[in-house]
Design a protein around this motif. Structure first.
Motif, PDB file in Angstrom:
ATOM      1  N   PRO A   1      -7.121   2.830   2.867  1.00 46.28           N
ATOM      2  CA  PRO A   1      -6.856   1.999   1.680  1.00 46.28           C
ATOM      3  C   PRO A   1      -7.921   0.921   1.492  1.00 46.28           C
ATOM      4  O   PRO A   1      -8.406   0.327   2.457  1.00 46.28           O
ATOM      5  CB  PRO A   1      -5.492   1.369   2.003  1.00 46.28           C
ATOM      6  CG  PRO A   1      -4.851   2.336   2.930  1.00 46.28           C
ATOM      7  CD  PRO A   1      -5.967   2.875   3.785  1.00 46.28           C
TER       8      PRO A   1
ATOM      9  N   THR B   1      -4.183   3.756  -1.672  1.00 43.41           N
ATOM     10  CA  THR B   1      -3.314   3.813  -0.502  1.00 43.41           C
ATOM     11  C   THR B   1      -3.457   5.195   0.104  1.00 43.41           C
ATOM     12  O   THR B   1      -4.263   6.016  -0.376  1.00 43.41           O
ATOM     13  CB  THR B   1      -1.842   3.515  -0.875  1.00 43.41           C
ATOM     14  OG1 THR B   1      -1.081   3.361   0.337  1.00 43.41           O
ATOM     15  CG2 THR B   1      -1.237   4.622  -1.722  1.00 43.41           C
TER      16      THR B   1
ATOM     17  N   SER C   1       0.298  -1.030   2.331  1.00 43.82           N
ATOM     18  CA  SER C   1      -1.102  -0.860   1.913  1.00 43.82           C
ATOM     19  C   SER C   1      -1.237  -1.177   0.428  1.00 43.82           C
ATOM     20  O   SER C   1      -2.184  -1.849  -0.002  1.00 43.82           O
ATOM     21  CB  SER C   1      -1.578   0.572   2.185  1.00 43.82           C
ATOM     22  OG  SER C   1      -1.713   0.812   3.562  1.00 43.82           O
TER      23      SER C   1
END
Length: 499
Positions: free
Chosen positions: A237, A251, A264
């Motif tokens: 990420p 992500t 994330s």
């Protein structure tokens, strides 16, 4: 009133726009490389990026641009924004002038080779395969420090590359407070046991499409502007910004332990919000983005930890999780919160909780100083890592992959980067207390889903200034102090010692 009125500064900004455009292109190319680029496109992309970087350096160091910067430095009665432009461009010029192209080339070449060696060494858990590359990167970083110059110790020059104005003594002062404070706090949290109970959600598998819906709905709750930003998928990420109206976050979906993907997203949302809330008048100027890695990390950690890992946030998003994912239907809001805020000493930094995370950074900070000062042999590093991990965190790596080979940073040659992570956690806690004293209980706003108030506060506190002020000056002006480690201990204590 216009931010830029001095004619020389206006001319400098106009000339800088070509450099900004190259950065814009390289950012977009970097994002594409991590997301949608066909795998076989890497060779041509590498050449294109290298050529653009060379062109950038050529334009930056051109006689015409350098003389314009010198004229700008001689101007009097500049306002804060105009002084910020001069500071940022002059700093970039100073670094470009002092580091010879041959050293830059050698660092890039060695890092590329080292990354491949590190990847294989980590896979085999064999430090010896990476050792010669790490030795060379340490030597190159020593050369870099000497070329850049420093007042106190060589490591200062490397820290300054990632956090303008940061010195070794600053980081030592931070860890003199955090080291013993976090160890004491960790002992109390583990003894209490409330936050250390494993959750079945850690092993529960999820469907990627369902998790994608969760992430999109959470971003909608956070008021992520879909016309100025987007969410995609990448192996690691990250956030990248092309400008104040084009910011990309990513992500990943691992198929289990859904909080990894969720946080994330929330973390990268924090980075993105910083860039999206820079004053539009600063767009396409040298000060039109976040000021430093530490301050930037403060924004992401604020959203990920202060807001995301809170009981109020768990309650707010539980209906979304119940509906889209289904895994949380049988557990209470309190158990969901404890899953979000688990504390457990662990080997891997990137999976560490709020309480232990900065002990992982302290370990790396100590070793990096020894490396740059020539006080340790490369052969000794794995055992030293293991010893420090056991002493600081209470866990000992069983192999090199769990220990010294777990992070990619040294393979990239980035020595001096790690401390910015801890600075970010400190800045996040400082902003938490600032919100509490100036606005009110932040969790009452989270409970209502009133993130507009939170974002407006952060915009006026930090975001709108972009890189106008150097990191330390920005913190002094807006928060009344620099990197106050006690704020982080106070925040963690208020969260983890009361439940």
């Amino acid at each position: 009133m216009p931010k830029f009125e001095n004619p020389v500064i206006k001319e400098l900004i106009e000339k800088y726009r070509r450099l900004w455009a190259l950065n814009h292109a390289m950012s977009l190319m970097g994002w594409d490389e991590e997301t949608y680029m066909p795998s076989k496109g890497v060779e041509e992309r590498a050449v294109a990026t290298a050529e653009l970087r060379a062109l950038y350096q050529e334009l930056l160091l051109s006689d015409q641009f350098v003389s314009l910067v010198e004229r700008a430095k001689a101007q009097e009665n500049l306002n804060d924004y105009e002084r910020g432009v001069v500071r940022v461009v002059d700093r970039e010029l100073r670094i470009a002038r002092k580091v010879p192209p041959s050293l830059t080339y050698e660092m890039a070449k060695t890092s590329s080779e080292a990354f491949m060696a590190w990847s294989e060494a980590k896979r085999r858990s064999d430090f010896s395969a990476f050792k010669p590359y790490l030795q060379k990167l340490i030597d190159l970083n020593k050369q870099m420090a000497e070329k850049l110059g420093y007042e106190e110790v060589p490591y200062d020059a490397l820290l300054d590359l990632y956090e303008e104005g940061l010195r070794t003594r600053d980081v030592k002062a931070v860890f003199d407070v955090l080291g013993p404070g976090l160890r004491g706090l960790l002992d109390k949290v583990v003894s209490d046991g409330y936050y250390t109970v494993p959750s079945p959600l850690e092993e529960a598998k999820y469907q990627e499409e369902a998790m994608r819906r969760v992430n999109q709905r959470v971003l909608e709750l956070l008021k992520f502007p879909q016309d100025r930003a987007r969410l995609d998928v990448s192996p690691h990420p990250f956030t990248t910004n092309m400008g104040v109206n084009d910011v990309r976050i990513t992500t990943r979906y691992e198929g289990f332990d859904f909080k990894r993907s969720l946080f994330s997203v929330v973390h990268e949302f924090g980075h993105a919000t910083y860039e999206l809330q820079v004053d539009p008048e600063l767009a396409m100027t040298p000060i039109g983005s976040g000021v430093s890695l530490g301050v930037h990390e403060g924004q992401s950690r604020f959203w990920e930890n202060v807001i995301g890992r809170s009981r109020a946030f768990a309650s707010l998003i539980k209906p979304v999780l119940d509906q889209e994912l289904g895994l949380t239907k049988g557990i209470s809001e309190d158990d969901l919160y404890r899953y979000f805020a688990t504390v457990r000493p662990s080997l891997i930094r990137t999976e560490a909780d709020e309480v232990t995370y900065n002990l992982h950074i302290l370990l790396r900070f100590e070793l990096e100083q020894l490396m740059i000062n020539g006080e340790v042999k490369v052969d000794e590093l794995p055992e030293m890592w293991n010893d420090e991990s056991e002493k600081l965190i209470g866990v000992r790596p069983k192999n090199d992959a769990e220990g010294i080979l777990q992070d990619v940073h040294w393979a990239h040659g980035t020595i001096g980067y790690f401390p910015t992570y801890t600075l970010g956690n400190i800045v996040a806690s400082m902003m938490y207390f600032a919100f509490s004293s100036r606005v009110g209980d932040i969790y009452s706003y989270v409970t209502r889903g009133d993130f507009d108030t939170v974002k407006s506060f952060l915009r006026d506190l930090v975001h709108k200034y972009g890189a106008t002020y150097a990191p330390k000056e920005l913190l002094r002006r807006q928060l009344g102090e620099e990197y106050n480690a006690q704020r982080l201990l106070d925040y963690l204590s208020s969260k983890y010692l009361k439940h």
